[in-house]
Design a protein around this motif. Structure first.
Motif, PDB file in Angstrom:
ATOM      1  N   HIS A  79     -27.802  52.544   6.399  1.00 27.63           N
ATOM      2  CA  HIS A  79     -27.589  54.078   5.847  1.00 27.63           C
ATOM      3  C   HIS A  79     -29.037  54.620   5.295  1.00 27.63           C
ATOM      4  O   HIS A  79     -29.731  55.602   5.565  1.00 27.63           O
ATOM      5  CB  HIS A  79     -26.591  53.978   4.684  1.00 27.63           C
ATOM      6  CG  HIS A  79     -26.381  55.423   4.447  1.00 27.63           C
ATOM      7  ND1 HIS A  79     -26.965  55.942   3.228  1.00 27.63           N
ATOM      8  CD2 HIS A  79     -25.650  56.255   5.131  1.00 27.63           C
ATOM      9  CE1 HIS A  79     -26.586  57.229   3.211  1.00 27.63           C
ATOM     10  NE2 HIS A  79     -25.764  57.566   4.365  1.00 27.63           N
ATOM     11  N   CYS A  83     -29.784  56.958   8.254  1.00 27.44           N
ATOM     12  CA  CYS A  83     -28.742  58.003   8.153  1.00 27.44           C
ATOM     13  C   CYS A  83     -29.493  59.375   8.143  1.00 27.44           C
ATOM     14  O   CYS A  83     -30.361  59.815   7.840  1.00 27.44           O
ATOM     15  CB  CYS A  83     -28.305  58.135   6.510  1.00 27.44           C
ATOM     16  SG  CYS A  83     -29.316  58.777   5.195  1.00 27.44           S
ATOM     17  N   HIS A  85     -28.792  63.696   7.662  1.00 26.68           N
ATOM     18  CA  HIS A  85     -28.229  64.451   6.653  1.00 26.68           C
ATOM     19  C   HIS A  85     -28.767  65.966   6.939  1.00 26.68           C
ATOM     20  O   HIS A  85     -30.096  65.895   7.741  1.00 26.68           O
ATOM     21  CB  HIS A  85     -28.164  64.030   5.171  1.00 26.68           C
ATOM     22  CG  HIS A  85     -27.427  62.987   4.790  1.00 26.68           C
ATOM     23  ND1 HIS A  85     -26.634  62.922   3.734  1.00 26.68           N
ATOM     24  CD2 HIS A  85     -27.463  61.707   5.229  1.00 26.68           C
ATOM     25  CE1 HIS A  85     -26.070  61.842   3.649  1.00 26.68           C
ATOM     26  NE2 HIS A  85     -26.382  61.017   4.864  1.00 26.68           N
ATOM     27  N   HIS A  94     -22.416  59.454  11.148  1.00 27.50           N
ATOM     28  CA  HIS A  94     -21.347  58.898  10.379  1.00 27.50           C
ATOM     29  C   HIS A  94     -20.250  58.371  11.147  1.00 27.50           C
ATOM     30  O   HIS A  94     -19.853  57.370  10.647  1.00 27.50           O
ATOM     31  CB  HIS A  94     -21.394  59.763   8.970  1.00 27.50           C
ATOM     32  CG  HIS A  94     -22.567  59.774   8.034  1.00 27.50           C
ATOM     33  ND1 HIS A  94     -23.422  60.797   8.419  1.00 27.50           N
ATOM     34  CD2 HIS A  94     -22.932  59.083   6.933  1.00 27.50           C
ATOM     35  CE1 HIS A  94     -24.571  60.507   7.454  1.00 27.50           C
ATOM     36  NE2 HIS A  94     -24.101  59.616   6.661  1.00 27.50           N
ATOM     37  N   HIS A 207     -18.446  66.610   0.774  1.00 30.13           N
ATOM     38  CA  HIS A 207     -19.215  65.389   0.975  1.00 30.13           C
ATOM     39  C   HIS A 207     -20.238  65.347  -0.144  1.00 30.13           C
ATOM     40  O   HIS A 207     -20.388  64.160  -0.920  1.00 30.13           O
ATOM     41  CB  HIS A 207     -19.837  65.446   2.373  1.00 30.13           C
ATOM     42  CG  HIS A 207     -20.889  64.364   2.164  1.00 30.13           C
ATOM     43  ND1 HIS A 207     -22.274  64.560   2.310  1.00 30.13           N
ATOM     44  CD2 HIS A 207     -20.665  62.938   2.661  1.00 30.13           C
ATOM     45  CE1 HIS A 207     -22.978  63.596   2.185  1.00 30.13           C
ATOM     46  NE2 HIS A 207     -21.904  62.419   2.791  1.00 30.13           N
ATOM     47  N   HIS A 211     -20.478  62.386  -3.561  1.00 26.16           N
ATOM     48  CA  HIS A 211     -21.710  61.191  -3.986  1.00 26.16           C
ATOM     49  C   HIS A 211     -22.184  61.849  -5.286  1.00 26.16           C
ATOM     50  O   HIS A 211     -22.426  60.767  -6.107  1.00 26.16           O
ATOM     51  CB  HIS A 211     -22.958  61.556  -2.837  1.00 26.16           C
ATOM     52  CG  HIS A 211     -22.594  60.655  -1.655  1.00 26.16           C
ATOM     53  ND1 HIS A 211     -22.615  59.384  -1.626  1.00 26.16           N
ATOM     54  CD2 HIS A 211     -22.157  61.329  -0.546  1.00 26.16           C
ATOM     55  CE1 HIS A 211     -22.446  59.197  -0.065  1.00 26.16           C
ATOM     56  NE2 HIS A 211     -22.183  60.403   0.403  1.00 26.16           N
ATOM     57  N   PHE A 236     -17.450  54.157  -0.546  1.00 26.72           N
ATOM     58  CA  PHE A 236     -18.204  55.107   0.489  1.00 26.72           C
ATOM     59  C   PHE A 236     -17.569  55.172   1.586  1.00 26.72           C
ATOM     60  O   PHE A 236     -17.681  56.329   2.201  1.00 26.72           O
ATOM     61  CB  PHE A 236     -19.869  54.395   0.555  1.00 26.72           C
ATOM     62  CG  PHE A 236     -20.378  54.940   1.488  1.00 26.72           C
ATOM     63  CD1 PHE A 236     -21.279  55.919   1.543  1.00 26.72           C
ATOM     64  CD2 PHE A 236     -20.515  54.487   2.890  1.00 26.72           C
ATOM     65  CE1 PHE A 236     -22.126  56.545   2.610  1.00 26.72           C
ATOM     66  CE2 PHE A 236     -20.945  55.050   3.882  1.00 26.72           C
ATOM     67  CZ  PHE A 236     -21.804  56.062   4.030  1.00 26.72           C
ATOM     68  N   HIS A 240     -16.260  58.649   3.197  1.00 25.89           N
ATOM     69  CA  HIS A 240     -16.876  59.204   4.749  1.00 25.89           C
ATOM     70  C   HIS A 240     -15.652  59.208   5.611  1.00 25.89           C
ATOM     71  O   HIS A 240     -15.791  59.970   6.632  1.00 25.89           O
ATOM     72  CB  HIS A 240     -18.061  58.292   5.157  1.00 25.89           C
ATOM     73  CG  HIS A 240     -18.949  59.107   4.760  1.00 25.89           C
ATOM     74  ND1 HIS A 240     -19.631  60.254   5.680  1.00 25.89           N
ATOM     75  CD2 HIS A 240     -20.156  59.033   3.599  1.00 25.89           C
ATOM     76  CE1 HIS A 240     -20.789  60.409   4.721  1.00 25.89           C
ATOM     77  NE2 HIS A 240     -21.071  59.830   3.775  1.00 25.89           N
ATOM     78  N   PHE A 447     -27.200  66.398  -1.969  1.00 27.30           N
ATOM     79  CA  PHE A 447     -27.269  64.883  -1.874  1.00 27.30           C
ATOM     80  C   PHE A 447     -28.500  64.372  -0.905  1.00 27.30           C
ATOM     81  O   PHE A 447     -28.595  65.122   0.100  1.00 27.30           O
ATOM     82  CB  PHE A 447     -26.041  64.206  -1.294  1.00 27.30           C
ATOM     83  CG  PHE A 447     -26.003  62.838  -1.028  1.00 27.30           C
ATOM     84  CD1 PHE A 447     -26.033  61.883  -2.218  1.00 27.30           C
ATOM     85  CD2 PHE A 447     -25.761  62.245   0.170  1.00 27.30           C
ATOM     86  CE1 PHE A 447     -26.088  60.384  -2.056  1.00 27.30           C
ATOM     87  CE2 PHE A 447     -25.723  60.892   0.397  1.00 27.30           C
ATOM     88  CZ  PHE A 447     -25.855  60.146  -0.696  1.00 27.30           C
TER      89      PHE A 447
HETATM   90 CU1  C2O Z   1     -25.233  59.446   4.770  1.00 27.78          CU
HETATM   91 CU2  C2O Z   1     -22.429  60.529   2.348  1.00 27.78          CU
HETATM   92  O1  C2O Z   1     -23.950  59.676   3.485  1.00 27.78           O
END
Ligand code: C2O
Length: 509
Positions: A79, A83, A85, A94, A207, A211, A236, A240, A447
């Motif tokens: 991640h 990841c 975002h 995800h 989302h 976090h 987590f 998700h 986030f």
């Molecule tokens: Cu890539 Cu909620 O995170």
């Protein structure tokens, strides 16, 4: 507009398609014979075996050597390293990540039916399921995993093994941070008919806020879930899973998802511990990935029993084949006004923008057309279809247009991310004004860092729904909207941080 939460939308949407689609396009790819069925954690009894199984999987993955890519820490590093975002890859990336993780869990505990439960924050007050405090393997303190890591995708991670909220406390309980999780906030998102807004709002509101609210205590270093190493917290994956479920539910309502182009080369690890390449586009059909959600039931079986369909030769065919092509949005978005803020927004200080707008009243009384997916509940289908309801399936329905603010080029200038409440024309706004106030419109949160790898192309953007506040405060005749942003950090009494916005566009859709 239909804002009722629909746990049965899958069946309903499937029925829409069966009635409405004259030429269903059948997909070649059959769904796997056995689907893993994901259930709602807050609706399961505390002693449900799934929590013990998950605790066992967490323990076994911790016990794997660091050379094994299925090891708990190695999974979290995927991640931090990779990841995606703030863009269209957020959802498919995800979805694949969870799918592979779920299969690893099943493999290490020897149960291929293992399916992640999901944490539905809109239920009750949105408490973290008790098992995440009662079973030590589902806490972060028990593992005390080291939280220091540095990667181009997510620089300078430095977190600790804590959560900011305790047992029995709901994410909706906080008067300033809770507005992102309510059923009305979620339903407003589910009512989007374009992927671009749906995706941005799902990511930017519940989302991100999840976090932040669980990851940032009032003082000291953040908890793991507030960082790029967030998958170190077993919670987590349930957070998700709920994001993924909402996307699935939205797909089931007949909405069309964007076409994904990316190949995630070597990003993920399969249950045998090997790196795999997966295509973003293959995330669309979650049944083909091997799982479904309990709320969707088995529509083919129900409809067969109801006598509506007789000859589905291959009931394993993905039900998406029968869905209406897409929900119709008759009118293009109409621009009502724009504004370019010149000053940064500071946490704890109301930022007010007076934005001239045209035609609010006309826009609010204008309509958009969507396919009606408010169909009979599973029980009605089971007991034989109600002909009158059946006749409505897939009919276009007129619904009112909504008014949005689109915040573009948003850049955070502090390490602690705030949640931001958006109010309209509130004469007494203070850092303590709760999200239950009549002037409250919507919220968003930050986030993820600005990454060195440059994944946040074009800056962050957020959409906020102003419709309800315009109606409740009665601003329909207004020629100017006073859009107020109140950003709140983890400690309301010690505000720190600021962010800038390039432009705000008010539009109707
Ligand atoms: Cu890539 Cu909620 O995170």
């Amino acid at each position: 507009m239909n804002t009722g939460p629909s746990r049965r939308r899958f069946c309903q949407a499937a029925a829409v398609g069966l009635a409405a689609a004259s030429m269903p396009t059948l997909r070649a790819q059959p769904a796997p014979a056995m689907l893993r069925v994901r259930k709602s954690a807050l609706e399961l009894p505390a002693g449900d075996p799934i929590f013990a199984k998950y605790a066992d999987a967490v323990k076994k993955m911790h016990a794997l050597p660091a050379t094994d890519k299925r090891n708990w820490r190695r999974q979290a590093e995927i991640h931090a390293d990779r990841c995606v975002h703030n863009g269209i890859d957020f959802l498919p990336w995800h979805r694949h990540y969870l799918n592979q993780f779920e299969k690893i869990c099943g493999q290490v505990i020897g149960d291929p039916t293992f399916a992640l439960p999901y944490w539905d924050w809109s239920l009750g007050r949105g408490k973290i399921p008790d098992a995440f405090f009662d079973r030590k393997e589902l806490t972060v303190e028990h593992w005390n995993d080291p939280g220091v890591y540095d990667t181009p995708n997510w620089p300078d991670i430095d977190t600790r093994a804590i959560r900011a909220i305790g047992k029995g406390v709901g994410v909706q309980d906080h008067p300033q941070h809770g507005g992102s999780f309510t059923a009305s906030a979620i339903n407003s998102i589910l009512n989007e008919t374009t992927f671009s807004r749906f995706n941005r709002r799902l990511e930017g509101t519940p989302h991100n806020a999840g976090h932040v609210v669980v990851g940032f205590p009032p003082t000291g270093k953040p908890g793991h879930i507030g960082s790029g190493l967030s998958p170190l917290d077993p919670l987590f994956w349930l957070h998700h899973c709920n994001v993924d479920r909402l996307w699935a539910q939205w797909q089931m309502a007949g909405n069309t998802t964007a076409s994904f182009m990316q190949l995630y080369q070597g990003h993920f690890v399969n249950e045998a511990g090997q790196s795999v390449d997966v295509k973003a586009a293959d995330a669309l059909d979650f049944r083909a990935l091997g799982y479904t959600y309990q709320q969707f039931g088995d529509p083919i079986e129900l409809l067969r029993r109801a006598g509506t369909i007789r000859n589905i030769a291959d009931s394993g065919r993905w039900i998406d084949s029968f869905l209406p092509a897409n929900r119709i949005e008759a009118a293009a978005p109409a621009a009502l006004g724009t504004f370019k803020p010149t000053e940064a927004v500071e946490v704890g200080i109301a930022a007010a923008f007076e934005i001239p707008v045209r035609n609010l009243r006309e826009q609010l009384s204008a309509t958009r057309t969507i396919l009606d997916t408010s169909l009979p509940p599973v029980s009605a289908i089971k007991n034989g279809l109600d002909e009158k309801m059946l006749a409505q399936f897939g009919r276009p329905k007129e619904t009112s247009r909504r008014i949005f603010a689109h915040l573009k080029g948003v850049a955070l200038e502090s390490a602690t991310p705030p949640t931001v409440n958006v109010f309209l024309n509130c004469p007494y706004l203070s850092p303590r004004t709760p999200y239950t106030d009549v002037h409250f419109a919507d919220s968003f949160a930050f986030f993820s860092h600005e990454s060195r790898a440059g994944h946040d192309h074009g800056g962050r953007e957020f959409f906020v729904d102003l419709t309800k506040a315009i109606q409740d405060v009665d601003l329909k005749a207004a020629e100017k909207l006073k859009l107020q942003l109140m950003a709140a950090g983890p400690d309301i009494d010690k505000p720190v941080g600021k962010f800038s916005i390039q432009s705000i566009e008010i539009f109707s859709a």
